[in-house]
Scaffold this active site. Structure first.
Site, PDB file in Angstrom:
ATOM      1  N   GLU A 292      31.119  13.037  38.447  1.00  0.00           N
ATOM      2  CA  GLU A 292      31.898  11.948  37.850  1.00  0.00           C
ATOM      3  C   GLU A 292      31.225  10.660  38.283  1.00  0.00           C
ATOM      4  O   GLU A 292      31.041  10.437  39.485  1.00  0.00           O
ATOM      5  CB  GLU A 292      33.347  12.052  38.300  1.00  0.00           C
ATOM      6  CG  GLU A 292      33.902  13.434  37.934  1.00  0.00           C
ATOM      7  CD  GLU A 292      35.384  13.591  38.203  1.00  0.00           C
ATOM      8  OE1 GLU A 292      36.170  13.028  37.462  1.00  0.00           O
ATOM      9  OE2 GLU A 292      35.724  14.291  39.167  1.00  0.00           O
ATOM     10  N   CYS A 326      35.518   2.611  39.481  1.00  0.00           N
ATOM     11  CA  CYS A 326      34.726   3.117  38.363  1.00  0.00           C
ATOM     12  C   CYS A 326      35.371   2.743  37.045  1.00  0.00           C
ATOM     13  O   CYS A 326      34.708   2.557  36.035  1.00  0.00           O
ATOM     14  CB  CYS A 326      34.589   4.626  38.474  1.00  0.00           C
ATOM     15  SG  CYS A 326      36.160   5.439  38.715  1.00  0.00           S
TER      16      CYS A 326
END
Ligand code: NAD
Length: 530
Positions: A292, A326
């Site tokens: 990820e 993020c």
């Protein structure tokens, strides 16, 4: 949903989205807890953990808090290559028994772990506050999230009854089924910005599905990892099932290059993630890398938006945790006709966000993580001045003398042209790029035209615009009309968090219903009954 009931407590829980709750009692409690935490935890000497034993094989390093660059968080050991090898070996040895224990027993153990995590949530929160420079609310949100994360993955294991699925029969006397089985040892590598949640989330996914783990946290966040390791030990995790090796890129490289690793769960930058993906799969056969990675997350504000709500949501996502999420909103596309009004709302809301020492209850923005981040900010501001304009912010924040060793910046809005690097590259800074549009379709096409595809948000009261956004935005997590955050605030079991394109590699997300199968491989079993 079962398993998410929290132990009774007087103090409110913090999710990233519960903005309206009065947190005064929680802050009063933290005022007393902070000095106690500093005295008990900070500045200690912490070792690695291999096969249930304390391990000191490696090179010692010291970490200081980004809050002031001076407060010593502790002394840790960057594990040697040999120590990493022993950790992988211990996890290999522990695998058969952990697997044979059965999923029901593993779920029971992980639920016990979740309760211990909950009991230590203030230690986890304060470790993140000092390690990352998170505000109190951001740090508490992370610590509260981990309980739901582990519980949710346990719920999923139960919901799927251990992922055993009966199949059709061609002959009446054959018994057939599909079973998902663990692979072996997972290397779990985490980034700095969620030092507890990501280490715990990835490890929980690997563990509940029957794999064993070697954890390699971000170098500066080993204190959190050490607390996580202690909670696992307290929960009764068998020796070798989880091992902790601290260190930076070298330790991480030793882990992913080890032939005993059956898979890697990684969260971090695109660059590191893609490197690991290629490296791990250069071997004789493919091994899973659940990576990820970064994001460049746009928000769209149309002429049909509630502008006050949009400004609040965009500011919270752009500047919360200093833009170092993020999912941070780092580019906002605004209909030309409401540009000035939106900018004024954004300026006014941002002015209410206080910058300073995250130990204080009123602080919203702390420091950026380190000197490298400060350098990126300075360069980005130069780039914005050269080929755009700074609409607010744009300089270092005034902070008291005791914080001068940290890197504090004003939350900043810059207007730039189409294609500017600040609209395309992940910055990971309290820096928001503004673009205007006359056509939502073109704006969404522009927002999609990046390497990443993690999160996107829209503010509109128009159903057609909303539908268009939902169908066309290229990102794994979409949000509409959210005041608590335009693109941020995913919660376990509520928002699955899948990185599209350069934001992820498996096309399935953490926090969601398709996460766990990624840690397993399928086997069909056909047994003739006569
Ligand atoms: P990073 O890539 O620099 O480091 C991540 C981890 O990888 C660290 O533990 C590091 O020591 C390790 N590492 C570095 N080089 C390695 C190598 N060659 N082999 C093995 N391990 C290695 O990332 P960071 O700066 O710590 O974190 C910020 C990044 O993480 C941002 O890009 C952010 O978007 C991303 N992130 C993504 C998510 C998500 O869910 N998609 C969540 C949080 C952060």
């Amino acid at each position: 949903m079962t398993g998410t009931t929290v132990p009774a407590a007087d103090l409110p829980r913090v999710t990233y989205a519960n903005t309206g709750v009065d947190l005064t009692p929680l802050h009063d409690f933290l005022d007393t807890r902070l000095p106690e935490f500093k005295a008990r935890i900070l500045g200690g000497t912490y070792t690695n953990c291999i096969n249930g034993q304390s391990d000191t094989d490696g090179t010692s390093f010291t970490v200081h808090s980004p809050i002031d660059g001076v407060t010593e968080l502790g002394s840790f050991i960057a594990a040697s290559e040999q120590a990493v090898g022993r950790a992988v070996g211990a996890a290999q040895d522990a695998f058969p028994a952990w697997n044979a224990m059965g999923w029901e027993a593993r779920v029971a153990l992980l639920r016990a772990w979740a309760k211990i995590l909950y009991a230590r949530k203030y230690d986890l929160a304060l470790a993140a506050l000092f390690e990352v420079g998170k505000s109190r609310v951001e740090a508490l949100g992370e610590a509260d999230e981990v309980f739901d994360m582990v519980s949710y993955y346990c719920d999923e294991m139960e919901r799927h009854k251990g992922y055993v699925t009966p199949l059709n029969r061609v002959f009446p006397h054959e018994s057939t089924l599909s079973i998902l089985r663990p692979l072996g040892v997972f290397g779990v590598i985490s980034p700095f910005n969620y030092p507890a949640a990501l280490l715990i989330g990835m490890s929980a996914g690997a563990l509940v599905t029957g794999n064993t783990v070697v954890m390699k946290p971000s170098e500066g966040c080993t204190l959190s990892a050490r607390i996580v390791m202690d909670t696992l030990t307290a929960a009764g995790i068998p020796a070798g099932v989880v091992n902790l090796v601290a260190g930076g890129a070298r330790t991480g490289a030793a882990l992913v290059e080890h032939p005993g690793i059956a898979g890697v769960a990684f969260t971090g930058s695109y660059r590191t993630g893609m490197h690991i993906l290629r490296l791990v799969n250069a071997g004789p056969y493919a091994r899973p890398v659940i990576a990820e990675m970064g994001g460049k997350n746009p928000a769209y504000v149309t002429a049909n938006a509630d502008l006050a709500k949009a400004a609040q949501g965009v500011a919270r996502s752009a500047f919360g945790l200093q833009g170092q999420k993020c999912s941070a909103c780092s580019v906002v596309y605004v209909d030309e006709t409401v540009r000035d009004a939106f900018t004024e709302h954004l300026r006014a809301y941002t002015a209410t966000l206080l910058i300073g020492n995250p130990e204080r209850r009123e602080t919203f923005l702390g420091p950026v993580y380190n000197g490298a981040a400060a350098h990126r900010m300075t360069q980005a501001l130069d780039a914005a001045r050269g080929q755009g304009s700074i609409l607010f912010g744009g300089k270092r924040a005034d902070v008291p003398a005791d914080l001068q060793g940290g890197h504090y910046f004003e939350p900043t809005l810059v207007a730039v042209e189409k294609g500017h690097a600040l609209t395309r590259d992940e910055q990971f800074l309290p820096l928001l790029a503004l673009r205007t549009f006359t056509c939502l379709e073109s704006a969404i096409a522009e927002g999609n035209d990046v390497l990443y595809g993690l999160a996107a948000g829209i503010y509109t009261e128009d159903a057609t615009e909303l539908e268009y956004f939902l169908n066309r935005a290229e990102a794994g997590a979409l949000y509409a009309n959210r005041a608590s955050g335009a693109t941020t605030g995913a919660w376990p079991g509520v928002q699955s968090f899948c990185g599209w394109k350069g934001s992820g590699v498996t096309l399935k997300g953490g926090l969601g219903p398709h996460y766990l199968p990624q840690f397993m491989r399928e086997q069909s079993r056909t047994v003739m009954e006569d």
